[in-house]
Design an enzyme around this catalytic site. Structure first.
Site, mmCIF file in Angstrom:
data_model
loop_
_atom_site.group_PDB
_atom_site.id
_atom_site.type_symbol
_atom_site.label_atom_id
_atom_site.label_comp_id
_atom_site.label_asym_id
_atom_site.label_seq_id
_atom_site.Cartn_x
_atom_site.Cartn_y
_atom_site.Cartn_z
ATOM 1 N N HIS A 223 0.813 -1.213 0.000
ATOM 2 C CA HIS A 223 0.000 0.000 0.000
ATOM 3 C C HIS A 223 0.851 1.268 0.000
ATOM 4 C CE1 HIS A 223 -3.477 -2.346 2.178
ATOM 5 N NE2 HIS A 223 -3.351 -2.685 0.911
ATOM 6 N N HIS B 32 -7.100 -0.234 2.873
ATOM 7 C CA HIS B 32 -6.419 -0.762 1.695
ATOM 8 C C HIS B 32 -6.621 0.326 0.638
ATOM 9 C CE1 HIS B 32 -6.042 -5.020 3.238
ATOM 10 N NE2 HIS B 32 -6.633 -4.330 4.201
HETATM 11 C C1 LIG Z 1 -0.119 -7.297 -4.817
HETATM 12 C C2 LIG Z 1 -0.987 -6.147 -4.384
HETATM 13 C C3 LIG Z 1 -2.097 -6.382 -3.583
HETATM 14 C C4 LIG Z 1 -2.908 -5.322 -3.195
HETATM 15 N N1 LIG Z 1 -4.060 -5.594 -2.525
HETATM 16 C C5 LIG Z 1 -4.957 -4.595 -2.327
HETATM 17 C C6 LIG Z 1 -6.244 -4.869 -1.820
HETATM 18 O O1 LIG Z 1 -6.617 -6.021 -1.567
HETATM 19 N N2 LIG Z 1 -7.106 -3.828 -1.637
HETATM 20 C C7 LIG Z 1 -6.749 -2.539 -1.912
HETATM 21 O O2 LIG Z 1 -7.547 -1.620 -1.683
HETATM 22 N N3 LIG Z 1 -5.521 -2.246 -2.393
HETATM 23 C C8 LIG Z 1 -4.641 -3.242 -2.637
HETATM 24 N N4 LIG Z 1 -3.427 -2.968 -3.200
HETATM 25 C C9 LIG Z 1 -3.077 -1.558 -3.449
HETATM 26 C C10 LIG Z 1 -3.853 -0.931 -4.599
HETATM 27 O O3 LIG Z 1 -4.058 -1.869 -5.638
HETATM 28 C C11 LIG Z 1 -3.081 0.285 -5.099
HETATM 29 O O4 LIG Z 1 -2.914 1.202 -4.031
HETATM 30 C C12 LIG Z 1 -3.770 1.035 -6.206
HETATM 31 O O5 LIG Z 1 -4.157 0.175 -7.248
HETATM 32 C C13 LIG Z 1 -2.809 2.092 -6.725
HETATM 33 O O6 LIG Z 1 -3.397 2.775 -7.788
HETATM 34 P P1 LIG Z 1 -2.531 3.797 -8.621
HETATM 35 O O7 LIG Z 1 -3.427 4.296 -9.696
HETATM 36 O O8 LIG Z 1 -1.892 4.777 -7.722
HETATM 37 O O9 LIG Z 1 -1.310 2.966 -9.245
HETATM 38 P P2 LIG Z 1 -1.295 1.629 -10.083
HETATM 39 O O10 LIG Z 1 -2.585 0.913 -9.949
HETATM 40 O O11 LIG Z 1 -0.055 0.909 -9.706
HETATM 41 O O12 LIG Z 1 -1.215 2.128 -11.594
HETATM 42 C C14 LIG Z 1 -0.069 2.693 -12.159
HETATM 43 C C15 LIG Z 1 -0.075 2.368 -13.638
HETATM 44 O O13 LIG Z 1 0.954 3.109 -14.278
HETATM 45 C C16 LIG Z 1 1.693 2.247 -15.101
HETATM 46 N N5 LIG Z 1 3.059 2.797 -15.207
HETATM 47 C C17 LIG Z 1 3.938 3.029 -14.204
HETATM 48 N N6 LIG Z 1 5.073 3.550 -14.698
HETATM 49 C C18 LIG Z 1 4.897 3.665 -16.026
HETATM 50 C C19 LIG Z 1 5.714 4.135 -17.096
HETATM 51 N N7 LIG Z 1 6.933 4.645 -16.894
HETATM 52 N N8 LIG Z 1 5.204 4.082 -18.352
HETATM 53 C C20 LIG Z 1 3.947 3.592 -18.592
HETATM 54 N N9 LIG Z 1 3.138 3.149 -17.622
HETATM 55 C C21 LIG Z 1 3.614 3.181 -16.353
HETATM 56 C C22 LIG Z 1 1.641 0.888 -14.424
HETATM 57 O O14 LIG Z 1 1.903 -0.140 -15.335
HETATM 58 C C23 LIG Z 1 0.206 0.888 -13.920
HETATM 59 O O15 LIG Z 1 -0.664 0.441 -14.939
HETATM 60 C C24 LIG Z 1 -2.581 -3.991 -3.584
HETATM 61 C C25 LIG Z 1 -1.464 -3.754 -4.379
HETATM 62 C C26 LIG Z 1 -0.679 -4.814 -4.795
HETATM 63 C C27 LIG Z 1 0.502 -4.522 -5.680
#
Ligand SMILES: Cc1cc2nc3c(=O)[nH]c(=O)nc-3n(C[C@H](O)[C@H](O)[C@H](O)COP(=O)(O)OP(=O)(O)OC[C@H]3O[C@@H](n4cnc5c(N)ncnc54)[C@H](O)[C@@H]3O)c2cc1C
Length: 503
Positions: free
Chosen positions: A438, A482
């Site tokens: 997280h 989460h």
């Molecule tokens: C294994 C795991 C289990 C989890 N379990 C839970 C859960 O049960 N419940 C919950 O609420 N949260 C959970 N989380 C946390 C939650 O999923 C994340 O906090 C949330 O999805 C983050 O969203 P975000 O949009 O910030 O980033 P992300 O969802 O990580 O999205 C970032 C995106 O940007 C892309 N990206 C990054 N760098 C580049 C680049 N240079 N060029 C092109 N694309 C790029 C990535 O590929 C990704 O698609 C979990 C996370 C993980 C990894």
């Protein structure tokens, strides 16, 4: 997508950014994986699907830290409901009394639901425990803004399938839009100014390359760039682009476009201690894997339709606990739990610290955008964090020592702060501790004119025009949740900032 994982396990090869942390003394010197989703939908496509929003105090803290009341729980309420499509548990069991229908959205994109089965013996004993131990009441709904107590687990699962940012928002109709192009396996290396007016760069160009390196090309937005690369990707792209700490950028021979020292700083993560009890449940008839798979393929029910637990305990440290006396309270307020414990099995349990003081960072190694990162999780570096785990374990011991658990849970197998020396306890906790995936806060939101922080309350990069960030990097404070629901809430709020500024 099968929520519970396919028989034989899921093959995640190619679906993860397999970042590794620096060796961390708070993890007994271990480097650990910092996985992120390398797939449409990002981490929501590979996560554990737990659906929790956090407490109302968490968002009121966002409002305080950003200097903007539009981030308060009350002001966000329409956005809290807007992303959600609550549905009944698959299989049609009656879940009355396991959630509050008044606090859910029913017409959003992201499906949410309760588990398909239950209550099982562990759940029933938890209910009995709530009658006997006033410290651990049942809470009707974890997502009503006051999570404290034991509540039923809600998941981003709809009709027995995973609901991710991709399945929810990138529907077949959306993908057919003529103004949408999705580039896969394409890596953003940098964001670039199209011009600079006075000292304000107008950053609307993105430089992209195949993931394996090679030819770069640029794309320029006519209105604004919205960067959503997440807690690791966003600071990485900024630092590669010369947006960050000027001194550190010049040491890597990267020309500084914007001197914003907080880029990559302030990483905050939930960390969990691994606990164990001896448990002797009544023998049950577990559903065989092939039967379970047949259930899921026939009508999307059964064990494969579910995530991992039925109930969770959310708790605050006792007011007189030594950790709070010595270090003060890092939580956003009295509605924010310090601790979480999933209750599916006490045989191997996790006690999660939701309110750490420790902060880490994300840095780049060199000016090569394909070079590795320096991810310093720095968990358990602040003495409060281990002290809170210690008090938390005492609380967990109290929970499982009530009469409701007689004949079911017989002994606590540690790590026990009441029988180990200080040093042994720390070693036992840190050598088995898990990070909970997280991490947030590497490009924090702060008040419009504040010198600290990275984005303003409307999520615009400070000191620039043309660029907004909408992902978990901008969280000014880690919620006691989460982190996916808070991202959906942030994103729905961000969408209206964009709409309003364009019209
Ligand atoms: C294994 C795991 C289990 C989890 N379990 C839970 C859960 O049960 N419940 C919950 O609420 N949260 C959970 N989380 C946390 C939650 O999923 C994340 O906090 C949330 O999805 C983050 O969203 P975000 O949009 O910030 O980033 P992300 O969802 O990580 O999205 C970032 C995106 O940007 C892309 N990206 C990054 N760098 C580049 C680049 N240079 N060029 C092109 N694309 C790029 C990535 O590929 C990704 O698609 C979990 C996370 C993980 C990894």
């Amino acid at each position: 997508m099968v929520p519970g994982g396919k028989p034989g396990g899921n093959n995640l090869t190619g679906l993860l950014w397999t970042y590794m942390s620096e060796p961390t003394s708070g993890l007994n010197g271990r480097s650990v994986m910092v996985p992120r989703g390398h797939v449409l939908g990002g981490s929501s496509s590979i996560n554990g699907m737990v659906y929790t929003r956090g407490s109302s105090d968490d968002y009121d803290k966002w409002a305080e830290l950003s200097g903007d009341r539009r981030w308060s729980w009350k002001a966000l309420w329409p956005y809290i409901l807007r992303h959600e499509r609550w549905g009944p548990p698959v299989g049609g069991r009656n879940a009355t009394g396991e959630y509050d229908p008044k606090v859910h959205g029913y017409s959003g994109k992201v499906s949410t639901s309760l588990p398909w089965d239950g209550p099982v013996e562990h759940d029933l004993r938890t209910v009995k425990n709530a009658e006997l131990q006033k410290e651990f009441p049942i809470t009707l709904d974890v997502n009503a803004g006051r999570p404290m107590g034991v509540s039923w687990m809600q998941s981003t699962i709809g009709n027995g399938e995973r609901s991710s940012a991709s399945t929810a928002y990138l529907t077949p109709e959306v993908r057919e839009r003529p103004n949408l192009t999705i580039l896969v396996n394409t890596y953003i290396t940098r964001v670039l100014p199209v011009r600079t007016t006075g000292h304000v760069p107008d950053i609307r160009t993105v430089e992209v390359a195949p993931r394996t390196g090679g030819e770069t090309r640029t794309l320029t937005a006519s209105r604004e760039l919205i960067l959503t690369a997440g807690v690791i990707g966003t600071p990485q792209i900024f630092l590669n682009s010369g947006i960050g700490n000027k001194t550190e950028l010049s040491a890597l021979a990267i020309p500084c476009v914007l001197d914003i020292p907080d880029v990559g700083m302030g990483l905050t993560e939930h960390t969990a201690a691994n606990l164990a009890w001896t448990i002797t449940p009544r023998p049950t008839n577990p559903i065989a894997q092939d039967v379970a798979w047949a259930m899921w393929t026939a009508n999307r029910t059964g064990p494969y339709s579910a995530a991992f637990t039925h109930q969770m305990l959310w708790a605050r440290l006792p007011v007189n606990s030594q950790a709070l006396k010595d270090f003060g309270d890092p939580s956003a307020g009295p509605r924010s739990p310090h601790l979480e414990m999933p209750l599916d099995s006490a045989r191997s349990a996790y006690l999660v610290l939701l309110t750490p003081y420790s902060r880490g960072s994300v840095k780049i190694r060199s000016k090569d955008p394909f070079d590795g990162l320096v991810i310093d999780l720095n968990v358990f570096s602040h003495p409060f964090d281990i002290a809170a785990i210690k008090e938390g374990i005492r609380l967990a011991k109290r929970f499982y020592s009530g009469a409701a658990w007689d004949g079911y849970i017989s002994s606590f197998n540690g790590p026990d702060p009441d029988s180990l020396s200080e040093a042994e306890f720390r070693t036992r906790v840190t050598q088995n501790a898990l990070t909970f995936y997280h991490p947030v806060g590497t490009a924090k939101m702060s008040p419009k004119n504040a010198k600290h922080g990275v984005v303003d309350p409307e999520l615009r990069l400070k000191g620039a025009s043309g660029l907004r960030i909408i992902d978990s990097s901008v969280f000014p404070h880690i919620p006691t949740a989460h982190t996916q629901a808070p991202v959906y809430i942030l994103a729905e709020r961000g969408v209206d900032f964009i709409r309003d500024s364009w019209h």
